[in-house]
Design a protein around this motif. Structure first.
Motif, short mmCIF file in Angstrom:
data_model
loop_
_atom_site.label_atom_id
_atom_site.label_comp_id
_atom_site.label_asym_id
_atom_site.label_seq_id
_atom_site.Cartn_x
_atom_site.Cartn_y
_atom_site.Cartn_z
N LEU A 163 3.39 3.44 -11.97
CA LEU A 163 3.60 4.62 -11.13
C LEU A 163 2.99 4.39 -9.74
O LEU A 163 3.54 4.80 -8.73
CB LEU A 163 2.97 5.83 -11.78
CG LEU A 163 3.41 6.12 -13.23
CD1 LEU A 163 2.77 7.39 -13.74
CD2 LEU A 163 4.93 6.21 -13.32
N VAL A 164 1.83 3.72 -9.71
CA VAL A 164 1.20 3.41 -8.43
C VAL A 164 2.03 2.42 -7.64
O VAL A 164 2.27 2.58 -6.44
CB VAL A 164 -0.22 2.85 -8.65
CG1 VAL A 164 -0.87 2.50 -7.33
CG2 VAL A 164 -1.09 3.85 -9.42
N MET A 165 2.51 1.37 -8.32
CA MET A 165 3.26 0.34 -7.64
C MET A 165 4.59 0.86 -7.08
O MET A 165 5.11 0.34 -6.11
CB MET A 165 3.52 -0.83 -8.60
CG MET A 165 2.26 -1.51 -9.10
SD MET A 165 1.29 -2.25 -7.77
CE MET A 165 2.32 -3.66 -7.34
N ALA A 166 5.11 1.90 -7.70
CA ALA A 166 6.39 2.46 -7.25
C ALA A 166 6.21 3.47 -6.12
O ALA A 166 7.20 3.88 -5.50
CB ALA A 166 7.10 3.13 -8.43
N PHE A 185 -5.39 0.49 -3.30
CA PHE A 185 -6.24 -0.69 -3.12
C PHE A 185 -6.48 -1.38 -4.47
O PHE A 185 -6.36 -2.61 -4.59
CB PHE A 185 -7.59 -0.31 -2.52
CG PHE A 185 -7.55 0.15 -1.09
CD1 PHE A 185 -6.43 -0.08 -0.29
CD2 PHE A 185 -8.63 0.81 -0.53
CE1 PHE A 185 -6.39 0.34 1.03
CE2 PHE A 185 -8.61 1.23 0.79
CZ PHE A 185 -7.49 1.00 1.57
N VAL A 186 -6.83 -0.60 -5.49
CA VAL A 186 -7.12 -1.17 -6.81
C VAL A 186 -5.88 -1.83 -7.39
O VAL A 186 -5.91 -2.97 -7.88
CB VAL A 186 -7.67 -0.09 -7.75
CG1 VAL A 186 -7.78 -0.63 -9.19
CG2 VAL A 186 -9.02 0.40 -7.28
N SER A 187 -4.75 -1.13 -7.34
CA SER A 187 -3.53 -1.65 -7.93
C SER A 187 -3.10 -2.95 -7.26
O SER A 187 -2.75 -3.93 -7.92
CB SER A 187 -2.42 -0.61 -7.83
OG SER A 187 -1.20 -1.12 -8.31
N ARG A 188 -3.12 -2.95 -5.94
CA ARG A 188 -2.67 -4.14 -5.23
C ARG A 188 -3.59 -5.33 -5.51
O ARG A 188 -3.10 -6.45 -5.74
CB ARG A 188 -2.57 -3.85 -3.72
CG ARG A 188 -1.44 -2.89 -3.37
CD ARG A 188 -1.35 -2.65 -1.86
NE ARG A 188 -0.92 -3.85 -1.17
CZ ARG A 188 0.36 -4.21 -0.99
NH1 ARG A 188 1.33 -3.46 -1.50
NH2 ARG A 188 0.66 -5.32 -0.33
N CYS A 189 -4.87 -5.10 -5.52
CA CYS A 189 -5.80 -6.20 -5.78
C CYS A 189 -5.63 -6.76 -7.19
O CYS A 189 -5.69 -7.98 -7.40
CB CYS A 189 -7.24 -5.75 -5.57
SG CYS A 189 -7.68 -5.51 -3.83
N LEU A 190 -5.43 -5.89 -8.16
CA LEU A 190 -5.25 -6.36 -9.53
C LEU A 190 -3.95 -7.12 -9.71
O LEU A 190 -3.78 -7.85 -10.70
CB LEU A 190 -5.30 -5.17 -10.50
CG LEU A 190 -6.70 -4.59 -10.77
CD1 LEU A 190 -6.60 -3.33 -11.61
CD2 LEU A 190 -7.60 -5.62 -11.45
N ASN A 191 -3.02 -6.95 -8.76
CA ASN A 191 -1.74 -7.65 -8.82
C ASN A 191 -1.62 -8.73 -7.74
O ASN A 191 -0.51 -9.12 -7.38
CB ASN A 191 -0.60 -6.64 -8.72
CG ASN A 191 -0.43 -5.83 -9.98
OD1 ASN A 191 0.20 -6.29 -10.94
ND2 ASN A 191 -0.99 -4.64 -10.01
N ASP A 192 -2.78 -9.18 -7.26
CA ASP A 192 -2.82 -10.28 -6.27
C ASP A 192 -2.04 -9.96 -5.01
O ASP A 192 -1.44 -10.85 -4.39
CB ASP A 192 -2.31 -11.58 -6.90
CG ASP A 192 -3.20 -12.05 -8.05
OD1 ASP A 192 -4.44 -11.92 -7.91
OD2 ASP A 192 -2.66 -12.50 -9.06
N ASP A 228 5.58 10.46 -9.25
CA ASP A 228 6.19 10.32 -10.57
C ASP A 228 5.62 11.34 -11.56
O ASP A 228 4.40 11.47 -11.71
CB ASP A 228 5.96 8.91 -11.10
CG ASP A 228 6.87 8.58 -12.27
OD1 ASP A 228 6.74 9.23 -13.32
OD2 ASP A 228 7.71 7.67 -12.13
N LEU A 229 6.52 12.07 -12.22
CA LEU A 229 6.09 13.12 -13.13
C LEU A 229 5.44 12.59 -14.40
O LEU A 229 4.89 13.36 -15.18
CB LEU A 229 7.29 14.01 -13.50
CG LEU A 229 7.85 14.85 -12.35
CD1 LEU A 229 9.07 15.64 -12.82
CD2 LEU A 229 6.79 15.79 -11.80
N ALA A 249 -5.31 6.16 -1.23
CA ALA A 249 -5.80 4.86 -0.78
C ALA A 249 -6.50 4.09 -1.88
O ALA A 249 -6.24 2.89 -2.09
CB ALA A 249 -6.75 5.05 0.41
N ILE A 250 -7.40 4.74 -2.62
CA ILE A 250 -8.18 4.03 -3.63
C ILE A 250 -7.29 3.47 -4.72
O ILE A 250 -7.43 2.31 -5.13
CB ILE A 250 -9.28 4.93 -4.21
CG1 ILE A 250 -10.32 5.24 -3.13
CG2 ILE A 250 -9.95 4.28 -5.42
CD1 ILE A 250 -11.39 6.23 -3.55
N SER A 251 -6.36 4.28 -5.23
CA SER A 251 -5.48 3.80 -6.29
C SER A 251 -4.61 2.65 -5.80
O SER A 251 -4.36 1.67 -6.53
CB SER A 251 -4.62 4.94 -6.85
OG SER A 251 -3.95 5.62 -5.81
#
Length: 329
Positions: free
Chosen positions: A325-328, A199-206, A38-39, A195-197
């Motif tokens: 942007l990470v989730m997409a 992992f963090v995003s998914r964990c923060l969103n359960d 994503d730009l 990977a790091i972004s």
């Protein structure tokens, strides 16, 4: 100094341009604004550049363009003192699907810049290479610059070809060129599909972090601030001219351990999920940085765990715009 940063709206290039502006240098950025991700992240980075340039009272120009455009490249290189070449088609996995495009951008684009440089009084040409040039030979871990280079992906092959051209131009045409072999760089504004972004995003969103393969593969994750310091050194030092030099953290971690540590910090109730591993991924990476220490006085400040903590803090502060942007991705 006047510095040209190719790929300067991207992750590493964006941080480099910001650092040079903060140091009081004039900066020109060229970026093709390739929608590989994503730009919005690149646009945010360009806004940061403009704010820093205004605050420091230095000149800043952004050029939307492609390093495969020989005429444009000649014009830009002719106006600067240094070239920091970060533009590339990134990613091991997508390179398997489009090898020719990776060759065109990463090799032919680099040749355009080097050809432009040989006709100027450029102080130095510094290019981003990659640990992917080493391939996946476990017997050589940690990787030293004297070890064989046997890339197992088109991406790795293209970066190796580009750095070999840079070193050849140093020898044959007296272009002061250095190739820095980065080892898995991470930090604020990193690509959202790393990977790091994720992992963090998914964990923060359960959502459970997803590890590809069994997770026993290891990576030498290098924090962006350490990458920037290595590049800054080359504004004043010619000690590495004509060389390829590893830039890593000198530490590595299993991917499953990294996922568990992020999970334990953010959402300890989640179970880690595993998915099929990609064949082009290296099994292990770890940098021997003794050459960088000798030539550049390189001494990374951040362990993997310290860098991840900093990234999580930044992520929380910028979650509103960065997370979608990470989730997409």
């Amino acid at each position: 100094m006047h510095v040209l940063v190719t790929g300067g709206a991207g992750f590493i290039g964006g941080h480099l341009a910001e650092a040079f502006l903060e140091d009081g240098h004039d900066v020109t950025v060229i970026d093709a604004m390739d929608p590989f991700y994503d730009l919005g992240i690149k646009e945010y980075t360009l806004d940061v550049h403009r704010e820093v340039a205004d605050r420091e009272g230095v000149d800043y120009d952004f050029v939307e363009g492609d390093i495969r455009n020989e005429e444009l490249v000649n014009e830009l290189v002719d106006e600067v003192d240094y070239v920091y070449h970060q533009a590339a088609k990134a990613g091991v996995r997508p390179s398997v699907e489009a090898p020719r495009e990776y060759d065109e951008v990463n090799v032919d684009g680099t040749l355009n810049l080097l050809d432009a440089a040989r006709n100027t009084d450029l102080e130095r040409f510094v290019m981003a290479s990659s640990s992917s040039v080493y391939g996946g030979r476990e017997e050589y871990v940690p990787f030293s610059e004297t070890d064989p280079t046997m890339p197992v992906s088109p991406y790795g092959a293209s970066k190796l070809a580009a750095e070999r051209y840079a070193c050849a131009y140093n020898e044959v045409y007296d272009v002061s060129a250095v190739a820095l072999r980065y080892f898995t760089v991470y930090g604020p504004r990193m690509r959202p599909n790393m990977a790091i972004s994720n992992f963090v995003s998914r964990c923060l969103n359960d959502k459970p972090p997803v590890v590809y393969g069994d997770g026993t593969q290891t990576r030498d994750f290098t924090y962006i601030a350490d990458i920037i310091e290595a590049n800054r050194t080359l504004l004043d030092s010619d000690a590495a001219d004509g060389e390829a030099v590893n830039i890593g953290s000198t530490d590595n971690i299993e991917i499953r351990t990294l996922a568990k540590e992020i999970r334990d910090q953010l959402a300890p109730e989640l179970e880690i999920e595993y998915a099929e591993r990609y064949d082009a991924d290296a099994e292990h990476t770890l940098a021997d940085t003794s050459k960088a220490e000798q030539l550049l006085d390189y001494d990374p400040d951040h362990t993997i765990r310290e860098g991840v903590e900093k990234f999580i803090e930044w992520y929380r502060q910028n979650r509103e715009w960065y997370e979608p942007l990470v989730m997409a991705s």
